[in-house]
Design a protein around this motif. Structure first.
Motif, PDB file in Angstrom:
ATOM      1  N   ALA A   1      24.572  44.966  71.673  1.00  0.00           N
ATOM      2  CA  ALA A   1      25.467  44.602  70.561  1.00  0.00           C
ATOM      3  C   ALA A   1      26.845  44.267  71.116  1.00  0.00           C
ATOM      4  CB  ALA A   1      25.561  45.756  69.583  1.00  0.00           C
TER       5      ALA A   1
ATOM      6  N   ILE B   1      28.222  46.475  66.904  1.00  0.00           N
ATOM      7  CA  ILE B   1      27.807  47.860  67.155  1.00  0.00           C
ATOM      8  C   ILE B   1      27.525  48.570  65.834  1.00  0.00           C
ATOM      9  CG2 ILE B   1      28.548  50.076  68.117  1.00  0.00           C
ATOM     10  CD1 ILE B   1      30.244  48.484  70.119  1.00  0.00           C
TER      11      ILE B   1
ATOM     12  N   ARG C   1      24.205  47.291  64.299  1.00  0.00           N
ATOM     13  CA  ARG C   1      23.053  47.853  65.006  1.00  0.00           C
ATOM     14  C   ARG C   1      22.787  49.279  64.545  1.00  0.00           C
ATOM     15  NH1 ARG C   1      21.336  46.196  69.972  1.00  0.00           N
ATOM     16  NH2 ARG C   1      21.876  44.177  69.074  1.00  0.00           N
TER      17      ARG C   1
ATOM     18  N   ASN D   1      22.355  54.785  68.615  1.00  0.00           N
ATOM     19  CA  ASN D   1      23.189  53.703  68.083  1.00  0.00           C
ATOM     20  C   ASN D   1      24.278  54.228  67.158  1.00  0.00           C
ATOM     21  OD1 ASN D   1      22.220  50.907  68.930  1.00  0.00           O
ATOM     22  ND2 ASN D   1      20.283  51.885  68.392  1.00  0.00           N
TER      23      ASN D   1
ATOM     24  N   ALA E   1      26.965  55.649  69.340  1.00  0.00           N
ATOM     25  CA  ALA E   1      27.725  54.552  69.954  1.00  0.00           C
ATOM     26  C   ALA E   1      28.732  53.985  68.962  1.00  0.00           C
ATOM     27  CB  ALA E   1      26.764  53.465  70.421  1.00  0.00           C
ATOM     28  N   TRP E   2      28.328  53.880  67.690  1.00  0.00           N
ATOM     29  CA  TRP E   2      29.226  53.367  66.666  1.00  0.00           C
ATOM     30  C   TRP E   2      30.391  54.330  66.411  1.00  0.00           C
ATOM     31  CZ3 TRP E   2      31.886  50.188  64.069  1.00  0.00           C
ATOM     32  CH2 TRP E   2      32.395  50.484  62.813  1.00  0.00           C
TER      33      TRP E   2
END
Length: 333
Positions: free
Chosen positions: A152, A158, A161, A225, A228-229
């Motif tokens: 992403a 991001i 995703r 994910n 990560a965000w």
């Protein structure tokens, strides 16, 4: 042996006066008999019906079963969906009571539904669907993997995703997904637990908790994910899925419509028909995938929060996919 009387403890037993509820109190309570969104829809339906009454010279203070039946028949003639007609009747029953609940009105509804079923059967050979609703296509696990095949890029990428993976593996309705707050989330060794403060199946807002399993494939893992965000966005509390502007995070929570647009856009990128996709493609996709993998229905319902298996059967598109694959293997070029 003597018995000891238990002293009364309620307010009325203690002799306190009972204050009689007023008409205003009852009117205020009426606002809590249905969910707020339902009451708004009922109000809109009432206004439409009153406008129709005026157009035919009828008095809204003297509504009869014949008025309601004629109105519903008019909706049918105009091509309104069956679900719409049923919802209008429910709204009129709420506002006008007995005239909308009359047997003659029910007979008209039954006739409408039976005629539509007959027409659908007759038109089947020509491919006409009549008023049958079109369910959104389920997003398969392979579809999700294709969407997430490449890293992403950018803050919005991001976020999208994470939204897709969480929405898919958590089988979220779009309204539930955009309502998520960081405080609703607990990471566990197996993945995460998410508290749903209120949903379509929980109109009283008592709240329920659903599990989200981490995936071996980190590209489609909802936990990886999402983390990560959260790291990229720096969100420390409040809404999880927010808008971005010029590459920067905003405080504004995403809308449910944006979820559908993201699913359509990302699906189109891998060659799927965006017209057949929507936010519900995530929820339907999870059910289809989980059943294909042999997950027990009771476990699937712990994620979807359905009360029975009936709706799982409705959303499960695994049989169609399997039939397509077998037919392609036998008859395909």
């Amino acid at each position: 042996m003597t018995s000891t009387a238990i002293a009364p403890t309620t307010e009325l037993a203690l002799g306190q006066a009972l204050t009689t509820a007023t008409a205003e109190d009852l009117a205020e309570l009426a606002h809590h008999t249905r969910a707020a969104a339902t009451l708004r829809a009922y109000g809109s339906a009432r206004r439409e019906f009153v406008a129709w009454l005026a157009s035919v010279g009828a008095d809204p203070d003297e509504v009869t079963p014949a008025h309601v039946a004629t109105y519903l028949a008019s909706l049918d003639k105009a091509g309104a969906k069956t679900a719409t007609i049923l919802a209008k009747r429910a709204a009129l029953a709420f506002h006008f009571g007995d005239p909308a609940r009359a047997e003659s009105v029910g007979d008209v509804l039954s006739a409408i539904r039976r005629r539509r079923a007959d027409r659908l059967t007759q038109d089947n050979a020509t491919g006409v669907r009549g008023n049958a609703s079109k369910s959104k296509a389920a997003l398969s696990e392979d579809d999700l993997r294709a969407i997430c095949a490449n890293p992403a890029h950018g803050l919005a990428g991001i976020r999208d995703r994470a939204l897709l993976c969480v929405g898919y593996w958590g089988a979220f309705r779009r309204s539930e997904l955009v309502a998520l707050n960081l405080e609703d989330l607990d990471f566990t060794d197996a993945g995460a637990r998410v508290r749903i403060a209120k949903s379509k199946a929980d109109q009283m807002g008592e709240g329920r908790t659903k599990p989200i399993a981490a995936q071996r494939d980190k590209r489609i893992c909802p936990v990886a994910n999402l983390q990560a965000w959260l790291q990229a966005s720096g969100i420390k509390g409040g809404a999880i899925f927010r808008g971005t502007q010029a590459g920067r995070l905003t405080a504004k929570r995403l809308t449910a419509q944006v979820v559908a647009l993201i699913v359509k856009r990302e699906g189109a990128k891998i060659g799927l028909n965006s017209a057949r996709l929507g936010a519900h493609s995530l929820r339907s996709g999870f059910i289809t995938t989980a059943r294909r993998r042999g997950v027990a229905d009771r476990t699937i319902r712990a994620v979807t929060l359905h009360e029975t298996d009936r709706m799982l059967n409705h959303y499960d598109q695994g049989a169609t996919r399997e039939a397509e694959a077998e037919l392609a293997a036998v008859f395909g070029a």
